[in-house]
Design an enzyme around this catalytic site. Structure first.
Site, PDB file in Angstrom:
ATOM      1  N   LYS A  11     -21.727 -41.777   5.595  1.00  0.00           N
ATOM      2  CA  LYS A  11     -22.106 -43.084   4.355  1.00  0.00           C
ATOM      3  C   LYS A  11     -23.951 -43.421   5.495  1.00  0.00           C
ATOM      4  O   LYS A  11     -24.943 -43.613   4.907  1.00  0.00           O
ATOM      5  CB  LYS A  11     -21.469 -44.236   4.278  1.00  0.00           C
ATOM      6  N   ARG A  81     -25.766 -53.834  -1.856  1.00  0.00           N
ATOM      7  CA  ARG A  81     -26.622 -54.620  -0.835  1.00  0.00           C
ATOM      8  C   ARG A  81     -27.592 -53.184  -0.474  1.00  0.00           C
ATOM      9  O   ARG A  81     -29.037 -53.172   0.514  1.00  0.00           O
ATOM     10  CB  ARG A  81     -26.409 -54.956   0.821  1.00  0.00           C
ATOM     11  N   ARG A 110     -25.451 -62.785   4.925  1.00  0.00           N
ATOM     12  CA  ARG A 110     -26.205 -61.654   4.751  1.00  0.00           C
ATOM     13  C   ARG A 110     -27.905 -61.280   4.009  1.00  0.00           C
ATOM     14  O   ARG A 110     -27.894 -60.535   3.253  1.00  0.00           O
ATOM     15  CB  ARG A 110     -25.681 -59.601   4.110  1.00  0.00           C
ATOM     16  N   PRO A 111     -28.837 -62.063   4.667  1.00  0.00           N
ATOM     17  CA  PRO A 111     -30.042 -62.154   4.597  1.00  0.00           C
ATOM     18  C   PRO A 111     -30.842 -60.916   4.962  1.00  0.00           C
ATOM     19  O   PRO A 111     -30.466 -59.944   5.608  1.00  0.00           O
ATOM     20  CB  PRO A 111     -31.011 -63.560   5.033  1.00  0.00           C
ATOM     21  N   ILE A 112     -32.251 -61.553   3.858  1.00  0.00           N
ATOM     22  CA  ILE A 112     -32.961 -59.758   4.169  1.00  0.00           C
ATOM     23  C   ILE A 112     -34.144 -59.960   4.820  1.00  0.00           C
ATOM     24  O   ILE A 112     -35.050 -59.818   5.113  1.00  0.00           O
ATOM     25  CB  ILE A 112     -32.824 -58.678   3.368  1.00  0.00           C
ATOM     26  N   VAL A 315     -20.967 -59.848  14.650  1.00  0.00           N
ATOM     27  CA  VAL A 315     -21.968 -58.871  14.838  1.00  0.00           C
ATOM     28  C   VAL A 315     -22.481 -59.648  12.350  1.00  0.00           C
ATOM     29  O   VAL A 315     -23.003 -60.366  12.510  1.00  0.00           O
ATOM     30  CB  VAL A 315     -21.920 -57.883  13.983  1.00  0.00           C
ATOM     31  N   ARG A 385     -15.969 -46.980  -1.248  1.00  0.00           N
ATOM     32  CA  ARG A 385     -17.733 -46.722  -0.981  1.00  0.00           C
ATOM     33  C   ARG A 385     -17.972 -46.151   0.032  1.00  0.00           C
ATOM     34  O   ARG A 385     -18.976 -45.602   0.309  1.00  0.00           O
ATOM     35  CB  ARG A 385     -17.518 -48.599  -1.257  1.00  0.00           C
TER      36      ARG A 385
HETATM   37  C1  UD1 Z   1     -25.510 -51.794   8.650  1.00  0.00           C
HETATM   38  C2  UD1 Z   1     -24.879 -50.770   8.426  1.00  0.00           C
HETATM   39  C3  UD1 Z   1     -22.752 -51.619   8.275  1.00  0.00           C
HETATM   40  C4  UD1 Z   1     -22.957 -52.289   9.798  1.00  0.00           C
HETATM   41  C5  UD1 Z   1     -24.269 -53.311  10.406  1.00  0.00           C
HETATM   42  C6  UD1 Z   1     -24.239 -53.042  11.324  1.00  0.00           C
HETATM   43  C7  UD1 Z   1     -25.321 -49.111   6.613  1.00  0.00           C
HETATM   44  C8  UD1 Z   1     -25.451 -49.037   5.023  1.00  0.00           C
HETATM   45  N1  UD1 Z   1     -24.843 -49.980   7.383  1.00  0.00           N
HETATM   46  O1  UD1 Z   1     -25.804 -53.203   7.809  1.00  0.00           O
HETATM   47  O2  UD1 Z   1     -22.239 -50.583   8.098  1.00  0.00           O
HETATM   48  O3  UD1 Z   1     -22.136 -52.605   9.364  1.00  0.00           O
HETATM   49  O4  UD1 Z   1     -25.613 -52.643  10.176  1.00  0.00           O
HETATM   50  O5  UD1 Z   1     -23.667 -52.392  12.660  1.00  0.00           O
HETATM   51  O6  UD1 Z   1     -25.539 -48.744   7.326  1.00  0.00           O
HETATM   52  N2  UD1 Z   1     -29.324 -60.303   9.084  1.00  0.00           N
HETATM   53  C9  UD1 Z   1     -30.278 -61.456   8.788  1.00  0.00           C
HETATM   54  N3  UD1 Z   1     -31.285 -61.280   8.637  1.00  0.00           N
HETATM   55  C10 UD1 Z   1     -31.902 -59.289   8.027  1.00  0.00           C
HETATM   56  C11 UD1 Z   1     -31.321 -58.731   8.256  1.00  0.00           C
HETATM   57  C12 UD1 Z   1     -29.417 -58.992   9.018  1.00  0.00           C
HETATM   58  O7  UD1 Z   1     -29.995 -62.449   8.645  1.00  0.00           O
HETATM   59  O8  UD1 Z   1     -32.404 -59.576   8.016  1.00  0.00           O
HETATM   60  C13 UD1 Z   1     -28.479 -60.222   9.752  1.00  0.00           C
HETATM   61  C14 UD1 Z   1     -26.926 -59.617   9.288  1.00  0.00           C
HETATM   62  O9  UD1 Z   1     -26.279 -60.778   7.960  1.00  0.00           O
HETATM   63  C15 UD1 Z   1     -25.560 -59.392   9.790  1.00  0.00           C
HETATM   64  C16 UD1 Z   1     -26.543 -59.205  11.071  1.00  0.00           C
HETATM   65  O10 UD1 Z   1     -27.631 -59.530  11.081  1.00  0.00           O
HETATM   66  O11 UD1 Z   1     -25.058 -60.622  10.474  1.00  0.00           O
HETATM   67  C17 UD1 Z   1     -25.922 -57.329  10.983  1.00  0.00           C
HETATM   68  O12 UD1 Z   1     -26.895 -56.454   9.829  1.00  0.00           O
HETATM   69  P1  UD1 Z   1     -27.804 -55.315   9.708  1.00  0.00           P
HETATM   70  O13 UD1 Z   1     -28.080 -54.564  11.275  1.00  0.00           O
HETATM   71  O14 UD1 Z   1     -28.851 -55.657   9.243  1.00  0.00           O
HETATM   72  O15 UD1 Z   1     -26.856 -54.688   8.850  1.00  0.00           O
HETATM   73  P2  UD1 Z   1     -27.145 -53.481   7.855  1.00  0.00           P
HETATM   74  O16 UD1 Z   1     -28.112 -53.234   7.685  1.00  0.00           O
HETATM   75  O17 UD1 Z   1     -27.084 -54.590   7.042  1.00  0.00           O
END
Ligand code: UD1
Length: 405
Positions: A11, A81, A110-112, A315, A385
């Site tokens: 996925k 998301r 989960r901010p971006i 994480v 999902r």
């Molecule tokens: C991806 C996976 C998810 C997995 C995660 C960690 C997909 C679709 N999903 O999610 O299944 O659990 O990796 O291996 O591939 N964060 C921030 N700011 C940002 C981005 C992230 O603070 O701009 C934080 C998030 O809130 C979280 C951590 O960083 O606490 C990890 O997030 P991230 O590695 O970005 O995970 P995803 O890409 O959302």
């Protein structure tokens, strides 16, 4: 449980790969594309932007001849998301994208911010407009980007935008997950020039154009890990097929410590489950550490271990929603800050429980399979999902599990 089970395509690999299809106007064929709710949402996202997608079994044909819209409907982004990974390829192909700002979800806020920071380094301008993010980049230029944290989604978004930026981009402290490597391979098959994916420094030389390709999605290491854990917890002999064992090393190392017996074979991983194991401590980390997506399923298995296990989540900020549900099945678990202290019990008992997110749902299925009596798991749309035909696959192994409308 007994028999063989076939793992589907990943996925977390197919979602960004579908987004990367926006980079080319040619036809792309994806083999081993799982038919999951999240994949259906991503297909709708592509269609909302002008793409045409056809499914034939495990094969998807994707063509985005023209981008007809720069905006994705609010409902689709809020449903999933992960659809924010269209930002990078949309900027690359069209120079502009509007998406609703994603809110929090069950496992944290989960901010971006790191996605946006990376895109800004490449020359994009980000504006907030009534809950929408309006991102404009008439020209993307290569840059050196250091990520504060190796975010999977941010690495993917930046990689896709940088793939056709002018000049070279270097992402430092990049995510190293196998799904990042699959995305980079896919982009390279379309004509991209990405090196270093799978390490923490990724080099991306921008190219002008991409062409169509046929790509086979890697197997889902989290689904594979879930089946390995289920087989170990339930007992019996199960061959989990279509696995890249190297992707499962962090899990297998813990299984060795717990005393689970398994064999790595050409066809996959054969688990000789005996049901009861030593307690082991788990700390989730970015790849190649223990994956956060297997934290809930292994915690469910550890509820029946001999001794006390400490499971620490580093994480995500709020990923213990399954704990209260497991306690309703007789598990002995205490939460202390970011850790769950799991005291093994003799057995779990059946209960009616609810899935709060995807992996929490898988953990409840694992617990229900081992529990005495018949459990009812609600809110299974979370499970659907990310697990393809979980009920069918488990029935194939001898479990009695049925979906009830
Ligand atoms: C991806 C996976 C998810 C997995 C995660 C960690 C997909 C679709 N999903 O999610 O299944 O659990 O990796 O291996 O591939 N964060 C921030 N700011 C940002 C981005 C992230 O603070 O701009 C934080 C998030 O809130 C979280 C951590 O960083 O606490 C990890 O997030 P991230 O590695 O970005 O995970 P995803 O890409 O959302």
């Amino acid at each position: 449980m007994n028999g063989k089970v076939q793992v589907s395509g990943a996925k977390n690999a197919v979602l960004p790969i579908l987004a990367a299809c926006l980079l080319t106007s040619d036809k792309v064929v994806l083999e081993e594309a799982p038919d999951l709710l999240d994949v259906q949402v991503m297909i709708q996202v592509l269609e909302s932007l002008g793409g045409k997608v056809k499914r034939n079994g495990k094969k998807l044909q994707v063509t985005v001849k023209e981008i007809e819209s720069i905006e994705t409907p609010y409902d689709l982004i809020t449903k999933m998301r992960a659809s924010v990974v269209i930002m990078g390829p949309m900027l690359a192909r069209k120079g502009r994208v509007r998406i609703s700002q994603p809110g929090g979800c069950a496992i944290g806020s989960r901010p971006i911010n790191w996605h946006l920071k990376g895109l800004e380094y490449l020359g994009a301008q980000v504006r907030m407009d009534h809950g929408f993010l309006d991102i404009v980049a008439p020209r993307l230029t290569g840059a050196r980007i250091y990520l504060d944290f190796p975010s999977v989604g941010a690495t993917e978004n930046i990689m896709m935008a940088a793939a056709c930026a002018q000049g070279t981009t270097v992402i430092e402290n990049a995510a190293q997950e196998p799904e990042i490597v699959d995305l980079a391979n896919f982009i390279n098959e379309m004509g991209g020039k990405i090196r270093g994916a799978g390490t923490n420094i990724i080099n991306i030389e921008g190219v002008k154009e991409f062409h169509g390709t046929t790509h086979t999605v890697i197997p889902d290491r989290i689904e594979a890990g879930t089946f390995v854990l289920m087989a170990a917890a339930c007992g019996g002999e199960v061959l989990v097929r279509n696995v890249i064992t190297a992707h499962l090393k962090p899990l297998l190392a813990k299984l060795d410590e717990a005393g689970v017996i398994y064999k790595e074979e050409d066809e996959g991983i054969r688990v000789m489950g005996k049901g009861c194991y030593n307690a082991v401590d788990i700390k989730t980390q970015v790849h190649p550490g223990f994956p956060t997506d297997l934290q809930a399923p292994i915690l469910a298995m550890l509820t029946l271990a001999k001794g006390t296990a400490v499971v620490t989540e580093t994480v995500f900020e709020n990923r213990f929603m399954h704990v209260d549900e497991l306690k309703r099945m007789g598990a002995d678990i205490k939460i202390e800050g970011r850790s769950a202290i799991v005291q093994g019990v003799e057995s779990l008992h059946a209960a009616t429980v609810a899935a709060t997110d995807l992996r929490a749902g898988a953990a409840l299925v694992l617990a229900a399979l081992t529990a005495n009596g018949t459990s009812e798991i609600r809110e299974i749309h979370h499970i659907e999902r990310g697990y393809e035909n979980l009920d069918l696959k488990l029935r194939g192994l001898g479990a009695e599990i049925y979906k009830v409308d």
